[in-house]
Design a protein around this motif. Structure first.
Motif, short mmCIF file in Angstrom:
data_model
loop_
_atom_site.label_atom_id
_atom_site.label_comp_id
_atom_site.label_asym_id
_atom_site.label_seq_id
_atom_site.Cartn_x
_atom_site.Cartn_y
_atom_site.Cartn_z
N ARG A 139 0.96 -1.27 0.05
CA ARG A 139 0.04 0.17 -0.02
C ARG A 139 0.89 1.19 -0.11
N THR A 140 1.99 1.32 0.53
CA THR A 140 2.95 2.35 0.64
C THR A 140 3.44 2.66 -0.85
N ALA A 141 4.02 1.48 -1.53
CA ALA A 141 4.27 1.68 -2.75
C ALA A 141 3.26 2.09 -3.72
N GLY A 142 2.13 1.58 -3.46
CA GLY A 142 0.93 1.95 -4.40
C GLY A 142 0.67 3.28 -4.22
N ALA A 143 0.57 4.04 -3.05
CA ALA A 143 0.55 5.46 -2.88
C ALA A 143 1.41 6.36 -3.52
N SER A 144 2.80 5.90 -3.32
CA SER A 144 3.83 6.64 -3.90
C SER A 144 3.85 6.59 -5.74
N ALA A 145 3.34 5.20 -6.13
CA ALA A 145 3.14 5.24 -7.61
C ALA A 145 1.98 6.14 -7.98
N ILE A 146 1.00 6.36 -7.24
CA ILE A 146 -0.25 7.29 -7.42
C ILE A 146 0.54 8.71 -7.45
N SER A 147 1.18 8.95 -6.56
CA SER A 147 1.82 10.40 -6.42
C SER A 147 2.80 10.65 -7.63
N ALA A 148 3.35 9.72 -8.12
CA ALA A 148 4.20 9.86 -9.26
C ALA A 148 3.43 10.17 -10.56
N LYS A 149 2.43 9.20 -10.72
CA LYS A 149 1.29 9.37 -11.86
C LYS A 149 0.68 10.52 -11.83
N LEU A 150 0.38 11.09 -10.68
CA LEU A 150 -0.29 12.71 -10.63
C LEU A 150 0.74 13.92 -10.74
#
Length: 316
Positions: free
Chosen positions: A118-129
């Motif tokens: 979930r931590t990596a997923g949130a970071s990936a969302i931040s990068a996408k945005l």
């Protein structure tokens, strides 16, 4: 049903049931719900902690209630500032999933895979945005379990032409390279790793700044994951003050992030504010996403694991 013993789901089974393609959309939705500050969507207090001074660590308690989704959970997580060469884990976690109507415990899950993903997923969302379009170079500082989960999430959900990694011990970086599925360049210094990088992930155990603003190219995006205590740092003042700072939780960052507190910067927006269209994503500027981790992320991940476990059990 009420009175039945809880399901026990160990780490390997959690890993087999949890996948980024299902998890990341739920995380993105949950981040938006959290930032809406609607108590029917998410009730989540700032993490409370109990110091474990003898062992140089602390216990964090992370309860969350999502009334509209019928999800009630809490995570118990121990963080440690381990010395170099320690064979003990720096993080150990357990997630409890409960029935909100009866209070009955439905499941007890190993929390490490949930925390990592979930931590990596949130970071990936931040990068996408927040990262610039056409980003090509990813740099990862650190080579522990969070580094591996971030590598997996970023290379699965995003596209990079080059991945670089740095660790304070070169053998750690070389071991990391052997454990991943694609080409990775081992760098001898932080500066070498981040010079010209479009996206930088910091997942270190450092308590002092390791990433200097003068090495970061304008317009880069930094996902800062380590340094989860008020007196711990990963990023220096020049980077924090030059960047537009986003966080998963404004309250969490102001209470727990040494990078935010000690640099005295303002958190411009929560990631959920961007998802909800309340605040802009400044892709053309240098951005920092300060990740502290939130109970709502654990809640949606644990609920997904439980749903997948039930579906699998009913097929047998």
């Amino acid at each position: 049903m009420a009175g039945a013993p809880p399901v026990i789901i160990w780490e390997r089974e959690v890993e087999s049931l949890l996948h980024y393609k299902e998890l990341i959309p739920r995380l993105e939705e949950a981040l938006g719900k959290f930032s809406s500050r609607d108590s029917a969507e998410v009730i989540q207090p700032v993490r409370s902690t109990v110091p474990l001074q003898k062992h140089n660590g602390f216990l964090g308690l992370m309860p969350t209630y999502m009334e509209n989704d019928g999800v009630l959970s809490t995570k118990l997580v121990c963080f440690y500032n381990r010395g170099a060469g320690s064979t003990l884990p720096s993080v150990s976690a357990t997630v409890l999933l409960l029935d909100p109507e009866s209070g009955h415990m439905k499941a007890v899950m190993d929390g490490e895979a949930i925390t990592n993903m979930r931590t990596a997923g949130a970071s990936a969302i931040s990068a996408k945005l927040l990262m610039r379009p056409g980003a090509e170079v990813l740099a990862i500082l650190g080579t522990g379990q969070q580094a591996l989960s971030h590598y997996n999430a970023f290379t699965e959900m995003l596209s990079f032409k080059e991945v670089r990694v740095w660790n304070h011990r070169r053998e750690g970086a070389e071991k990391f390279c052997r454990s991943v599925g694609g080409p990775v360049t081992v760098c001898g210094s932080v500066e070498e790793a981040v010079r010209g990088a479009d996206v930088i992930v910091t997942v270190t155990r450092s308590t002092e700044p390791v990433l200097c603003g003068r090495w970061v190219k304008p317009g880069a995006h930094v996902a800062a994951v380590g340094a989860c205590r008020p007196d711990w740092r990963e990023l220096d003042d020049s980077l924090m003050k030059e960047a537009v700072v986003y966080a998963d939780s404004r309250e969490g960052a102001m209470a727990e992030s040494g990078d935010v507190i000690l640099s005295r910067v303002e958190v411009f927006a929560e990631l959920g504010d961007v998802i909800n269209g309340i605040k802009p994503a400044y892709r053309e500027k240098t951005t920092v996403f300060k990740s502290l981790g939130m109970g709502v992320e654990d809640a949606v991940a644990a609920n997904l694991v439980y749903e997948q476990w039930k579906a699998k059990a009913y097929q047998l």
